[in-house]
Write a protein that holds these residues in place. Sequence first.
Motif, PDB file in Angstrom:
ATOM      1  N   GLU B  62       0.804  -1.224   0.000  1.00  0.00           N
ATOM      2  CA  GLU B  62       0.000   0.000   0.000  1.00  0.00           C
ATOM      3  C   GLU B  62       0.833   1.268   0.000  1.00  0.00           C
ATOM      4  N   MET B  63       2.115   1.140   0.292  1.00  0.00           N
ATOM      5  CA  MET B  63       2.944   2.328   0.386  1.00  0.00           C
ATOM      6  C   MET B  63       4.409   1.981   0.163  1.00  0.00           C
ATOM      7  N   VAL B  64       5.089   2.781  -0.638  1.00  0.00           N
ATOM      8  CA  VAL B  64       6.529   2.628  -0.773  1.00  0.00           C
ATOM      9  C   VAL B  64       7.158   3.959  -0.377  1.00  0.00           C
ATOM     10  N   ASP B  65       7.903   3.969   0.708  1.00  0.00           N
ATOM     11  CA  ASP B  65       8.577   5.193   1.120  1.00  0.00           C
ATOM     12  C   ASP B  65      10.049   5.091   0.704  1.00  0.00           C
ATOM     13  N   SER B  66      10.851   6.066   1.113  1.00  0.00           N
ATOM     14  CA  SER B  66      12.232   6.072   0.638  1.00  0.00           C
ATOM     15  C   SER B  66      13.003   4.858   1.159  1.00  0.00           C
ATOM     16  N   PHE B  67      12.608   4.361   2.317  1.00  0.00           N
ATOM     17  CA  PHE B  67      13.296   3.188   2.873  1.00  0.00           C
ATOM     18  C   PHE B  67      13.045   1.947   2.013  1.00  0.00           C
ATOM     19  N   LEU B  68      11.765   1.667   1.766  1.00  0.00           N
ATOM     20  CA  LEU B  68      11.432   0.482   0.975  1.00  0.00           C
ATOM     21  C   LEU B  68      11.920   0.649  -0.470  1.00  0.00           C
ATOM     22  N   GLY B  69      11.836   1.877  -0.977  1.00  0.00           N
ATOM     23  CA  GLY B  69      12.334   2.145  -2.327  1.00  0.00           C
ATOM     24  C   GLY B  69      13.807   1.825  -2.443  1.00  0.00           C
ATOM     25  N   ARG B  70      14.547   2.208  -1.405  1.00  0.00           N
ATOM     26  CA  ARG B  70      15.980   1.947  -1.413  1.00  0.00           C
ATOM     27  C   ARG B  70      16.263   0.443  -1.305  1.00  0.00           C
ATOM     28  N   VAL B  71      15.466  -0.248  -0.503  1.00  0.00           N
ATOM     29  CA  VAL B  71      15.622  -1.704  -0.389  1.00  0.00           C
ATOM     30  C   VAL B  71      15.404  -2.363  -1.752  1.00  0.00           C
ATOM     31  N   LEU B  72      14.361  -1.930  -2.470  1.00  0.00           N
ATOM     32  CA  LEU B  72      14.079  -2.496  -3.791  1.00  0.00           C
ATOM     33  C   LEU B  72      15.238  -2.231  -4.746  1.00  0.00           C
ATOM     34  N   ALA B  73      15.746  -0.999  -4.708  1.00  0.00           N
ATOM     35  CA  ALA B  73      16.854  -0.641  -5.603  1.00  0.00           C
ATOM     36  C   ALA B  73      18.106  -1.456  -5.276  1.00  0.00           C
ATOM     37  N   GLU B  74      18.336  -1.696  -3.998  1.00  0.00           N
ATOM     38  CA  GLU B  74      19.524  -2.453  -3.606  1.00  0.00           C
ATOM     39  C   GLU B  74      19.396  -3.933  -3.950  1.00  0.00           C
ATOM     40  N   ILE B  75      18.170  -4.456  -3.844  1.00  0.00           N
ATOM     41  CA  ILE B  75      17.946  -5.846  -4.265  1.00  0.00           C
ATOM     42  C   ILE B  75      18.276  -5.977  -5.756  1.00  0.00           C
ATOM     43  N   ALA B  76      17.791  -5.014  -6.538  1.00  0.00           N
ATOM     44  CA  ALA B  76      18.021  -5.055  -7.989  1.00  0.00           C
ATOM     45  C   ALA B  76      19.510  -4.924  -8.305  1.00  0.00           C
ATOM     46  N   ALA B  77      20.199  -4.066  -7.570  1.00  0.00           N
ATOM     47  CA  ALA B  77      21.629  -3.869  -7.816  1.00  0.00           C
ATOM     48  C   ALA B  77      22.415  -5.133  -7.497  1.00  0.00           C
ATOM     49  N   ARG B  78      22.059  -5.765  -6.403  1.00  0.00           N
ATOM     50  CA  ARG B  78      22.737  -7.000  -6.007  1.00  0.00           C
ATOM     51  C   ARG B  78      22.475  -8.104  -7.021  1.00  0.00           C
ATOM     52  N   ALA B  79      21.206  -8.224  -7.450  1.00  0.00           N
ATOM     53  CA  ALA B  79      20.845  -9.239  -8.448  1.00  0.00           C
ATOM     54  C   ALA B  79      21.601  -8.995  -9.742  1.00  0.00           C
ATOM     55  N   SER B  80      21.746  -7.725 -10.075  1.00  0.00           N
ATOM     56  CA  SER B  80      22.447  -7.371 -11.307  1.00  0.00           C
ATOM     57  C   SER B  80      23.904  -7.831 -11.268  1.00  0.00           C
ATOM     58  N   LEU B  81      24.526  -7.732 -10.132  1.00  0.00           N
ATOM     59  CA  LEU B  81      25.900  -8.222  -9.974  1.00  0.00           C
ATOM     60  C   LEU B  81      25.966  -9.730 -10.160  1.00  0.00           C
ATOM     61  N   LEU B  82      24.845 -10.387  -9.869  1.00  0.00           N
ATOM     62  CA  LEU B  82      24.779 -11.840 -10.020  1.00  0.00           C
ATOM     63  C   LEU B  82      24.169 -12.213 -11.372  1.00  0.00           C
ATOM     64  N   ALA B  83      24.168 -11.248 -12.290  1.00  0.00           N
ATOM     65  CA  ALA B  83      23.683 -11.458 -13.661  1.00  0.00           C
ATOM     66  C   ALA B  83      22.207 -11.797 -13.748  1.00  0.00           C
ATOM     67  N   ALA B  84      21.440 -11.373 -12.764  1.00  0.00           N
ATOM     68  CA  ALA B  84      19.988 -11.557 -12.836  1.00  0.00           C
ATOM     69  C   ALA B  84      19.329 -10.196 -12.992  1.00  0.00           C
ATOM     70  N   ARG B  85      18.334 -10.142 -13.849  1.00  0.00           N
ATOM     71  CA  ARG B  85      17.631  -8.883 -14.039  1.00  0.00           C
ATOM     72  C   ARG B  85      16.379  -8.826 -13.183  1.00  0.00           C
ATOM     73  N   THR B  86      16.061  -7.632 -12.666  1.00  0.00           N
ATOM     74  CA  THR B  86      14.943  -7.471 -11.745  1.00  0.00           C
ATOM     75  C   THR B  86      13.847  -6.629 -12.383  1.00  0.00           C
ATOM     76  N   VAL B  87      12.609  -7.072 -12.204  1.00  0.00           N
ATOM     77  CA  VAL B  87      11.462  -6.271 -12.613  1.00  0.00           C
ATOM     78  C   VAL B  87      10.520  -6.155 -11.413  1.00  0.00           C
ATOM     79  N   VAL B  88      10.129  -4.931 -11.088  1.00  0.00           N
ATOM     80  CA  VAL B  88       9.149  -4.697 -10.023  1.00  0.00           C
ATOM     81  C   VAL B  88       7.772  -4.642 -10.674  1.00  0.00           C
ATOM     82  N   ALA B  89       6.881  -5.513 -10.235  1.00  0.00           N
ATOM     83  CA  ALA B  89       5.596  -5.662 -10.921  1.00  0.00           C
ATOM     84  C   ALA B  89       4.419  -5.213 -10.070  1.00  0.00           C
ATOM     85  N   GLY B  90       3.433  -4.628 -10.733  1.00  0.00           N
ATOM     86  CA  GLY B  90       2.129  -4.391 -10.125  1.00  0.00           C
ATOM     87  C   GLY B  90       2.042  -3.223  -9.149  1.00  0.00           C
ATOM     88  N   MET B  91       2.930  -2.246  -9.310  1.00  0.00           N
ATOM     89  CA  MET B  91       2.855  -1.100  -8.400  1.00  0.00           C
ATOM     90  C   MET B  91       1.503  -0.399  -8.559  1.00  0.00           C
TER      91      MET B  91
END
Lengths: 146, 139
Positions: B62-91
């Motif tokens: 129901e809500m994405v604030d700067s904290f959760l937004g940063r968590v999502l971005a960091e998950i994607a960055a980490r996955a990217s280092l592991l050669a996996a691409r991230t898509v955030v769905a259904g916002m």
Amino acid sequence: METAAGVDACLPIRSDMDLVWVRQHVRQAAGLLGFGLVEQTKLVTAASELARNTLVHGGGGRMETAGLTNGHTRGLRLTFSDEGPGIPDLERALGDGYTSGDGLGMGLGGARRLVHEFAVDSTPGVGTKVTVVSWADRSPRPRGEF
Amino acid sequence: MNHDLSGPVTGHVPVLRLGDVLLVTLQGDLHDSTAQQLQQDIGETVAGTGVSGLVIDISGVEMVDSFLGRVLAEIAARASLLAARTVVAGMRPAVAITLVELGLTLPGLRTALSTEVAMDLLAGSDPASRSGGPRQESR
Ligand SMILES: Nc1ncnc2c1ncn2[C@@H]1O[C@H](COP(=O)(O)OP(=O)(O)OP(=O)(O)O)[C@@H](O)[C@H]1O
Ligand SMILES: [Mg+2]
């Protein structure tokens, strides 16, 4: 006009569990006052940013909520206060991208954009009080006092 | 598609492996500590399974604030280092509108309207594009 029951409250902000209660209370109160979904989401998000600042930077504190009326428009006032170190340079803190920690520095300036009225009262060494108001109906936009 | 229901589960966050893609479903109001734990667990799961894609379904958030937004971005960055691409769905639209006003642009985060679209995006996207991780992707 009567204030809807369950709107006025004072909630402690001492843990990240309390942040969940703060968000929940603000969402419920805004819903009771007739906020639309987008306005509700904006206010909850602003509350989350400000409550986290109270917790992380202010060392804990509280949020007080109060229902408001201005003619036919209903509003919600949220006051976040702490007895922490205060904000020495408010201009800088409000700017996007400034953080004294490891945040993104979007919280304070972002929260200001998400609400209708915004005021910070901070004294170094004494504490910080951030007061925000949003109205259920954006137009006409009341410019009431806090 | 291989629906592995016995896959790793993080707290009350369901993580499902669909072939080469990890589907993580976030729901409700996450504590900061839950979100941080999730960030770590997803990173480890992506590394352990070697999936090439990660879909994070936030339609129940129901809500994405700067904290959760940063968590999502960091998950994607980490996955990217592991050669996996991230898509955030259904916002949700209200969440998207709020994020824009908050000023959170979340660079590097790809979004899709639904998990289905996200899966298609990962299946059909150009292998030469995006994250050039250290490992060869096999599909
Ligand atoms: N209640 C407070 N007490 C003391 N300092 C504060 C308080 N609120 C904000 N600040 C100061 O203002 C700065 C900017 O706050 P802002 O919320 O914009 O960014 P942040 O909290 O550092 O990062 P983010 O919120 O993006 O994770 C903080 O880094 C902190 O120095
Ligand atoms: Mg902040």
